[in-house]
Motif scaffolding. Structure first.
Motif, PDB file in Angstrom:
ATOM      1  N   GLY A 156       9.624   3.191  -3.855  1.00  0.00           N
ATOM      2  CA  GLY A 156       8.653   3.618  -4.864  1.00  0.00           C
ATOM      3  C   GLY A 156       9.128   4.823  -5.647  1.00  0.00           C
ATOM      4  O   GLY A 156       8.901   4.921  -6.861  1.00  0.00           O
ATOM      5  N   CYS A 210       2.622   1.625  -3.377  1.00  0.00           N
ATOM      6  CA  CYS A 210       1.689   2.052  -4.428  1.00  0.00           C
ATOM      7  C   CYS A 210       1.369   3.541  -4.300  1.00  0.00           C
ATOM      8  O   CYS A 210       1.366   4.274  -5.298  1.00  0.00           O
ATOM      9  N   SER A 267       0.829  -1.214   0.000  1.00  0.00           N
ATOM     10  CA  SER A 267       0.000   0.000   0.000  1.00  0.00           C
ATOM     11  C   SER A 267       0.859   1.257   0.000  1.00  0.00           C
ATOM     12  O   SER A 267       0.610   2.184  -0.781  1.00  0.00           O
TER      13      SER A 267
END
Length: 173
Positions: free
Chosen positions: A84, A22, A19
């Motif tokens: 990320g 992302c 999570s």
């Protein structure tokens, strides 16, 4: 699996990791595109390698220094977020670099070769990782990751310094 097996975290940590990763990818894509357009694809790959090395420090902290604690969960989240950011710099860089540096006569072959490496990575990566984390301690995974990041950085550095562009074809300097 590393966080669960060696960090003594609940299996739900993988959901938290995914999570956070992302969210970081979605929120940083526009900035990554701007970075790539301002600084170039080669610099973006070098920066991504540095970011991933920095991110890996958070994973080490989560597993080695704060296993199973609230602070460890913060380190896992920081790892996911920072990793990320690196991911968003790689995506707009790799295929355009192929277009910039591959000779026009073999552009399709070069693009296919890189895509094959990505596909192999999805098969070999888990097998390698599972082998490394099944050791009695988890240090093997970091000994495998850091050399790969260094190779990626050296490759990007080679691309940025070792070639000149001439209408999409590579001309040795």
């Amino acid at each position: 699996l590393v966080f669960v097996n060696y960090g003594h975290y609940d299996i739900g940590i993988s959901g938290v990791f995914l999570s956070m990763n992302c969210i970081a990818v979605v929120l940083s894509q526009a900035r990554a595109e701007k970075f790539v357009s301002r600084h170039g694809k080669e610099r973006a790959l070098l920066t991504a390698s540095a970011i991933w090395c920095f991110a890996t420090v958070f994973s080490v902290l989560a597993v080695v220094f704060a296993p199973g604690t609230s602070m460890g969960i913060v380190f896992v989240c920081l790892y996911a977020i920072v990793f990320g950011f690196g991911e968003t710099l790689v995506s707009p860089s790799v295929q355009p670099l192929i277009v910039d540096h591959a000779p026009k006569s073999c552009l399709g072959f070069c693009s296919s070769a890189v895509n094959t490496m990505y596909s192999l990575g999805t098969m070999v990566g888990p097998a390698l990782t599972l082998g490394l984390i099944s050791q009695s301690d988890c240090t093997g995974i970091w000994f495998a990751i850091f050399p790969m990041l260094i190779v990626a950085a050296l490759g990007a550095l080679f691309l940025s310094k070792g070639t000149k562009r001439c209408e999409g074809d590579v001309v040795q300097s």
